[in-house]
Design an enzyme around this catalytic site. Sequence first.
Site, PDB file in Angstrom:
ATOM      1  N   ASP A  19      17.868  59.356  98.574  1.00 37.04           N
ATOM      2  CA  ASP A  19      18.899  58.910  99.522  1.00 37.04           C
ATOM      3  C   ASP A  19      20.273  59.303  98.967  1.00 37.04           C
ATOM      4  OD1 ASP A  19      20.379  57.654 101.519  1.00 37.04           O
ATOM      5  OD2 ASP A  19      20.188  55.661 100.591  1.00 37.04           O
ATOM      6  N   ASP A 197      15.637  47.194 132.760  1.00 37.16           N
ATOM      7  CA  ASP A 197      15.024  47.473 131.455  1.00 37.16           C
ATOM      8  C   ASP A 197      13.659  46.809 131.360  1.00 37.16           C
ATOM      9  OD1 ASP A 197      17.411  48.306 129.147  1.00 37.16           O
ATOM     10  OD2 ASP A 197      18.068  47.503 131.060  1.00 37.16           O
ATOM     11  N   ASN A 233      21.597  40.883 136.301  1.00 31.06           N
ATOM     12  CA  ASN A 233      21.878  42.026 135.438  1.00 31.06           C
ATOM     13  C   ASN A 233      21.356  41.687 134.031  1.00 31.06           C
ATOM     14  OD1 ASN A 233      24.874  44.049 134.934  1.00 31.06           O
ATOM     15  ND2 ASN A 233      23.015  43.996 133.771  1.00 31.06           N
ATOM     16  N   ARG A 242      25.936  39.450 139.787  1.00 29.50           N
ATOM     17  CA  ARG A 242      25.324  40.737 140.136  1.00 29.50           C
ATOM     18  C   ARG A 242      23.868  40.813 139.702  1.00 29.50           C
ATOM     19  NH1 ARG A 242      29.364  42.491 136.220  1.00 29.50           N
ATOM     20  NH2 ARG A 242      28.425  43.328 134.327  1.00 29.50           N
ATOM     21  N   GLU A 307      32.665  41.702 130.122  1.00 35.53           N
ATOM     22  CA  GLU A 307      31.798  42.142 129.026  1.00 35.53           C
ATOM     23  C   GLU A 307      32.184  43.504 128.484  1.00 35.53           C
ATOM     24  OE1 GLU A 307      29.661  44.061 132.584  1.00 35.53           O
ATOM     25  OE2 GLU A 307      30.966  42.349 132.164  1.00 35.53           O
ATOM     26  N   ASP A 361      25.481  52.442 134.391  1.00 30.61           N
ATOM     27  CA  ASP A 361      26.858  52.209 133.981  1.00 30.61           C
ATOM     28  C   ASP A 361      27.123  52.941 132.660  1.00 30.61           C
ATOM     29  OD1 ASP A 361      24.913  50.301 133.179  1.00 30.61           O
ATOM     30  OD2 ASP A 361      26.455  48.972 132.416  1.00 30.61           O
ATOM     31  N   GLU A 551      18.603  54.398 121.898  1.00 31.88           N
ATOM     32  CA  GLU A 551      18.755  54.114 123.327  1.00 31.88           C
ATOM     33  C   GLU A 551      18.818  55.381 124.171  1.00 31.88           C
ATOM     34  OE1 GLU A 551      22.036  51.663 126.052  1.00 31.88           O
ATOM     35  OE2 GLU A 551      22.597  52.470 124.101  1.00 31.88           O
TER      36      GLU A 551
END
Length: 613
Positions: A19, A197, A233, A242, A307, A361, A551
């Site tokens: 490393d 998701d 959401n 929402r 947020e 988004d 992600e």
Amino acid sequence: MRFKLSIKETLSKLLAQEDTDGDKKITKEDKGPKSFSIQDENGKSYDVKGTYFLSNLMQELVIQQREGKEEANILISHIEEPPSQRISRMIKDYFWDDLTRKIDKNGLAKIVGDEKSEDQTQRIYVPSTDEAAITYYNKLQLENKQLEVVTLPSPITPEYVRSINTKPGILSLKLENGKGVPFVVPGGRFNEMYGWDSYFEGVGLLLDNRIDLAKAMVDNFCYQITHYGKILNANRTYYLTRTQPPFLSSFIREVYEADQSVGLDWLKETLLVAIKEYETVWMEDGKRLCDNGLNRYLAEGIGIPPETEAGHFDEVLSEYAKKHGLSLKEFESKYANRELVNEKLDEYFVHDRSVRENGHDTTWRLDNVCADLNTVDLNSLLYKYEKDFEYLIKTYFNDRLGEYNSAYWNEKANRRKFLVIKLLWNEDDGVFYDYNFKTKRQTQFESASNYFPLWAGLCDGQQATVLVRSLMNNLKEKGGVAGTSKKMDETIAAGKHQRQWDYPNGWAPHQMLIWRGLKQHGYTKELQELVYRWLWMITRNAVDYNGTIPEKYDVVNCTHKVYAEYGNVGTEFEYITTSGFGWMNASYQYGLSLLSNGLRDELDRLKDPDKLF
């Protein structure tokens, strides 16, 4: 072969040697010799060579260290495990459990005290319609003085939601027998259950035989509809106004057909809740149902979405601040406190919140126009609801569920299909486009969401043929399907900052829906190619970067090192990722279930897709 090694000593020597950049990972960017000899107490030795095998050794040591062991039993078969097998095994054996949360006495501390808490108060909001939950959490409050339990009013208005923006908190979910019903979060830094998701995570859970957890997520969705009026959401206070893309009918159907032992009563109960959501959230006149008979996203709320990161809207707000002769900070404060009202800016934030309800988004496709669009994605999803209701009622309830029969839903589906083809289908381009019902024009924006009709079964055979041709010509990149096309990047977004759902980035839900659509229409060659490209990119990055499953990816350059809003969740960890990212994990498991044996072998050899297709 099996080696018994001192974890502390071996790990220390391995990291000191390999490393070299000190990030507590072993990646292709480290400059060590890429060879490390292990030897057990009996004198048996083995040379571990190469970035992938070295990082596997480190991961196996850390896994056993976190189990409380001082000595590790290291299987060479795990060090030399084929990449696709190892990634899939880690997802099944570790990642799902690490992403699972519960909102109850044992799970609450982690959720309400996370990085999204803006003060020392651990705050949970409970719906006024759930008396058992109010009693349960109030009892916990007596035991934990840092915990604040707030009962929500009825009805919950946008004005109320705005009033608690300075006191954000988690929203309770279903309790059963005194315990929180579990759910899977998107990634390690998340502690709430997100809307769309969850469906894609469910696809992966079902493949990994975690039917109990997939069912639990459906139950939590039904709780949200019953007590909050919609699938949220996510279950945070600032999301109360929402919803998210509707996948509940698909989720219910897939859980039930994976294991009918969940019971016909469960199917009936959840199906009736899904119908309630369809009618009250999506088909109520004047809101998300438009005069032309199709649907749009329309999130409620007042002012700036709380947020978002500081500075996210500076470019937009600066223009208005200048017009009002105020500094950016002064204008933002006055606007946030409603001391200054600007209808045009209010409209902008209606569109912005609707983009977030849409799930994409953010993207230039929807910027400052989302609430004016009958989108291909939403109307495909609602068509799928109608066809699922038709099928489930006919198949499992002798064609009668309360006041509904299959003919009722078939008529609705046919009506929607007629309108989608009339308004959203572009014969010249051979693709569906979002339709602006105010300008009465198609947007002609090239996006992966234009191909949702393949998955929903909305298009006929001829349309599928030209859709697939368009898909492969316009959105196929080395690492899979891009969120939007290169043409859109060069024209629509020219000179503008990059949006995370746009070119060159690719996303798991787009791949998964398109794969299933190709499979349903019999496009095996295209299916195998797109699955391989996506899995190759994930596998290549995991091999080179210590098992990283993040992600999002840049599908053009085939890297997880992307510039995008909100960063790239899943890239920040030490030694080993224990969670990956929810729908990325699912896409990997689903992709492997579709890939031919021959291509699976090529995947483990990391054969470049451009040399295969």
